[in-house]
Design a protein around this motif. Structure first.
Motif, PDB file in Angstrom:
ATOM      1  N   ALA A  63       0.916  -1.268  -0.054  1.00  0.00           N
ATOM      2  CA  ALA A  63      -0.101  -0.013  -0.130  1.00  0.00           C
ATOM      3  C   ALA A  63       0.922   1.394  -0.020  1.00  0.00           C
ATOM      4  N   ASN A  64       0.821   1.973   1.151  1.00  0.00           N
ATOM      5  CA  ASN A  64       1.986   2.977   1.088  1.00  0.00           C
ATOM      6  C   ASN A  64       3.155   2.436   1.710  1.00  0.00           C
ATOM      7  N   ASP A 128      14.404  -7.368  -5.674  1.00  0.00           N
ATOM      8  CA  ASP A 128      15.330  -7.803  -6.844  1.00  0.00           C
ATOM      9  C   ASP A 128      15.870  -6.514  -7.635  1.00  0.00           C
ATOM     10  N   VAL A 129      15.787  -5.185  -7.134  1.00  0.00           N
ATOM     11  CA  VAL A 129      16.412  -3.986  -7.648  1.00  0.00           C
ATOM     12  C   VAL A 129      17.362  -3.350  -6.638  1.00  0.00           C
ATOM     13  N   GLY A 130      17.274  -3.949  -5.293  1.00  0.00           N
ATOM     14  CA  GLY A 130      18.336  -3.551  -4.437  1.00  0.00           C
ATOM     15  C   GLY A 130      17.823  -2.493  -3.589  1.00  0.00           C
ATOM     16  N   THR A 131      16.564  -2.323  -3.385  1.00  0.00           N
ATOM     17  CA  THR A 131      15.983  -1.287  -2.508  1.00  0.00           C
ATOM     18  C   THR A 131      16.054  -1.388  -1.037  1.00  0.00           C
ATOM     19  N   SER A 132      16.416  -0.608  -0.462  1.00  0.00           N
ATOM     20  CA  SER A 132      16.840  -0.487   0.930  1.00  0.00           C
ATOM     21  C   SER A 132      15.485  -0.439   1.866  1.00  0.00           C
ATOM     22  N   TYR A 133      14.792  -1.395   2.489  1.00  0.00           N
ATOM     23  CA  TYR A 133      13.674  -1.107   3.244  1.00  0.00           C
ATOM     24  C   TYR A 133      14.087  -1.008   4.874  1.00  0.00           C
ATOM     25  N   GLY A 134      13.253  -0.109   5.409  1.00  0.00           N
ATOM     26  CA  GLY A 134      13.368   0.014   6.932  1.00  0.00           C
ATOM     27  C   GLY A 134      12.205  -0.051   7.775  1.00  0.00           C
ATOM     28  N   SER A 135      12.053  -0.986   8.716  1.00  0.00           N
ATOM     29  CA  SER A 135      10.771  -1.138   9.526  1.00  0.00           C
ATOM     30  C   SER A 135      10.433  -0.150  10.228  1.00  0.00           C
ATOM     31  N   ARG A 136       9.238   0.231  10.128  1.00  0.00           N
ATOM     32  CA  ARG A 136       8.623   1.542  10.495  1.00  0.00           C
ATOM     33  C   ARG A 136       7.822   1.212  11.680  1.00  0.00           C
ATOM     34  N   SER A 137       7.002   0.107  11.912  1.00  0.00           N
ATOM     35  CA  SER A 137       6.221  -0.186  12.890  1.00  0.00           C
ATOM     36  C   SER A 137       6.146  -1.573  12.938  1.00  0.00           C
ATOM     37  N   GLY A 138       5.497  -2.121  13.883  1.00  0.00           N
ATOM     38  CA  GLY A 138       5.096  -3.599  14.196  1.00  0.00           C
ATOM     39  C   GLY A 138       3.916  -3.533  15.206  1.00  0.00           C
ATOM     40  N   GLU A 139       3.250  -4.754  15.064  1.00  0.00           N
ATOM     41  CA  GLU A 139       2.500  -5.274  16.473  1.00  0.00           C
ATOM     42  C   GLU A 139       2.363  -6.713  16.447  1.00  0.00           C
ATOM     43  N   GLY A 140       1.712  -6.994  17.378  1.00  0.00           N
ATOM     44  CA  GLY A 140       1.684  -8.232  17.524  1.00  0.00           C
ATOM     45  C   GLY A 140       0.561  -9.040  18.525  1.00  0.00           C
ATOM     46  N   GLY A 141      -0.051 -10.229  17.917  1.00  0.00           N
ATOM     47  CA  GLY A 141      -1.228 -10.778  18.812  1.00  0.00           C
ATOM     48  C   GLY A 141      -2.323 -10.601  17.965  1.00  0.00           C
ATOM     49  N   TYR A 152       7.031  -1.831   6.374  1.00  0.00           N
ATOM     50  CA  TYR A 152       8.374  -1.238   6.028  1.00  0.00           C
ATOM     51  C   TYR A 152       8.354  -0.373   5.006  1.00  0.00           C
ATOM     52  N   LEU A 153       8.915   0.711   4.953  1.00  0.00           N
ATOM     53  CA  LEU A 153       9.077   1.694   3.814  1.00  0.00           C
ATOM     54  C   LEU A 153      10.463   1.735   2.997  1.00  0.00           C
ATOM     55  N   PRO A 154      10.538   1.862   1.906  1.00  0.00           N
ATOM     56  CA  PRO A 154       9.331   2.410   1.129  1.00  0.00           C
ATOM     57  C   PRO A 154       8.544   1.577   0.476  1.00  0.00           C
ATOM     58  N   LEU A 155       7.474   2.026  -0.291  1.00  0.00           N
ATOM     59  CA  LEU A 155       6.607   1.264  -1.013  1.00  0.00           C
ATOM     60  C   LEU A 155       7.655   0.665  -2.248  1.00  0.00           C
ATOM     61  N   PRO A 156       7.581  -0.627  -2.611  1.00  0.00           N
ATOM     62  CA  PRO A 156       8.720  -0.881  -3.724  1.00  0.00           C
ATOM     63  C   PRO A 156       8.439  -0.069  -5.034  1.00  0.00           C
ATOM     64  N   PRO A 157       9.495   0.553  -5.588  1.00  0.00           N
ATOM     65  CA  PRO A 157       9.561   1.107  -6.640  1.00  0.00           C
ATOM     66  C   PRO A 157       8.974   0.383  -8.015  1.00  0.00           C
ATOM     67  N   SER A 158       8.486   0.967  -8.995  1.00  0.00           N
ATOM     68  CA  SER A 158       7.840   0.248 -10.380  1.00  0.00           C
ATOM     69  C   SER A 158       9.275  -0.642 -10.669  1.00  0.00           C
ATOM     70  N   ILE A 165      11.904 -12.123   1.823  1.00  0.00           N
ATOM     71  CA  ILE A 165      11.609 -11.829   3.626  1.00  0.00           C
ATOM     72  C   ILE A 165      12.455 -12.667   4.102  1.00  0.00           C
ATOM     73  N   ALA A 166      13.637 -12.317   4.875  1.00  0.00           N
ATOM     74  CA  ALA A 166      14.571 -12.959   5.651  1.00  0.00           C
ATOM     75  C   ALA A 166      14.131 -12.857   7.335  1.00  0.00           C
ATOM     76  N   ILE A 167      14.303 -14.008   8.086  1.00  0.00           N
ATOM     77  CA  ILE A 167      14.041 -13.692   9.583  1.00  0.00           C
ATOM     78  C   ILE A 167      15.226 -14.182  10.368  1.00  0.00           C
ATOM     79  N   PHE A 168      15.694 -13.407  11.135  1.00  0.00           N
ATOM     80  CA  PHE A 168      16.800 -13.758  12.048  1.00  0.00           C
ATOM     81  C   PHE A 168      16.433 -13.589  13.532  1.00  0.00           C
ATOM     82  N   ASP A 169      17.237 -14.355  14.324  1.00  0.00           N
ATOM     83  CA  ASP A 169      17.052 -14.257  15.829  1.00  0.00           C
ATOM     84  C   ASP A 169      18.390 -13.861  16.235  1.00  0.00           C
ATOM     85  N   ASP A 170      18.612 -13.703  17.480  1.00  0.00           N
ATOM     86  CA  ASP A 170      20.090 -13.164  17.951  1.00  0.00           C
ATOM     87  C   ASP A 170      21.084 -14.163  17.554  1.00  0.00           C
ATOM     88  N   ARG A 171      20.808 -15.365  17.231  1.00  0.00           N
ATOM     89  CA  ARG A 171      21.661 -16.306  16.875  1.00  0.00           C
ATOM     90  C   ARG A 171      22.171 -16.560  15.498  1.00  0.00           C
TER      91      ARG A 171
END
Length: 185
Positions: A63-64, A128-141, A152-158, A165-171
Motif C-alpha cells: 500500500a503506502n 530484486d532491484v536492491g531497494t533498502s527497506y526499513g521497519s517503521r512499525s510492528g504489532e503482535g497478537g 516497511y518503507l518505502p513502497l517498492p519502486p516500479s 523476506i528473511a527472518i533472523f534471531d539473535d543467533r
C-alpha cells in the motif's frame, strides 16, 4: 479540521484553526495490492515452555508501505497434533501461567509467549532491484491466532518483481522466502 476541495492535482487545503498557518496537503491514491501465495513456513524457533514453533509467512501486502504478516504455529508433536503445555510446564518456563491475570488460560499464555518470540525476531525485506527497506512499525497478537505484523518503507519502486523476506534471531538466520509480486502494480 476543515478540508476544502477544489485545488488542482490532489491538493487539499487543511485548516486546523491556527491563526498563523494553513496547510496544503497533497493526496496520492495508492492501490492496495496483496501478493497471491499460500502460507509458507519460513523457519522454526524454540519458545521456552512450549517447544518448536513454525514461523509462517501468511500475507504480504503493498500500500503506502510493505506489510509482512507472520504467524507462529506450534509444531505438531505427532499424530495427536501440537502438545498442550500444562500449568507446571508453563511455570517451569520462567513465568506464571496467568501472569497476574487470573482469567488467563494456558492457551492464552501460549499465544502470548509465541507473539513475544515473534516480536523478538528481526525481519529484513529486500527486492530484486536492491531497494533498502526499513521497519517503521510492528504489532503482535490477535484473538484466536498468533500474529506479528511489520510495516516497511518505502513502497517498492516500479520494476520490482520479487520481494524477499528473511527472518533472523539473535543467533542465526531462521529462514527466508521470496514472493513474486503481482503485475501490474
Amino acid at each position: 479540521m476543515e478540508l476544502l476541495d477544489g485545488l488542482d492535482g490532489g491538493v487539499v487545503h487543511a485548516d486546523y484553526g491556527d491563526p498563523g498557518h494553513v496547510f496544503r496537503v497533497t493526496i496520492t491514491q495508492v492501490p492496495r495490492v496483496r501478493a497471491d501465495f499460500n502460507a509458507v513456513t519460513i523457519g522454526r524457533v524454540d519458545v521456552a515452555g512450549i517447544g518448536e514453533v513454525q514461523v509462517v509467512l501468511v500475507q504480504l501486502m503493498l500500500a503506502n508501505h510493505v506489510s509482512v504478516v507472520l504467524h507462529g504455529r506450534r509444531a505438531a508433536a505427532g499424530p495427536g497434533g501440537p502438545q498442550r503445555p500444562d500449568a507446571d510446564l508453563a511455570q517451569a518456563a520462567g513465568a506464571p501461567v496467568r501472569d497476574g491475570d487470573p482469567a488467563m488460560s494456558v492457551e492464552q499464555w501460549v499465544e502470548q509467549r509465541i507473539v513475544e518470540r515473534l516480536q523478538g525476531l528481526r525481519v529484513l525485506v529486500g527486492d530484486d532491484v536492491g531497494t533498502s527497506y526499513g521497519s517503521r512499525s510492528g504489532e503482535g497478537g490477535a484473538e484466536g491466532t498468533t500474529t506479528s505484523i511489520e510495516r516497511y518503507l518505502p513502497l517498492p519502486p516500479s520494476g520490482v518483481t520479487r520481494l524477499s523476506i528473511a527472518i533472523f534471531d539473535d543467533r542465526a538466520v531462521v529462514g527466508s522466502h521470496e514472493v513474486v509480486l503481482p503485475s501490474p502494480r
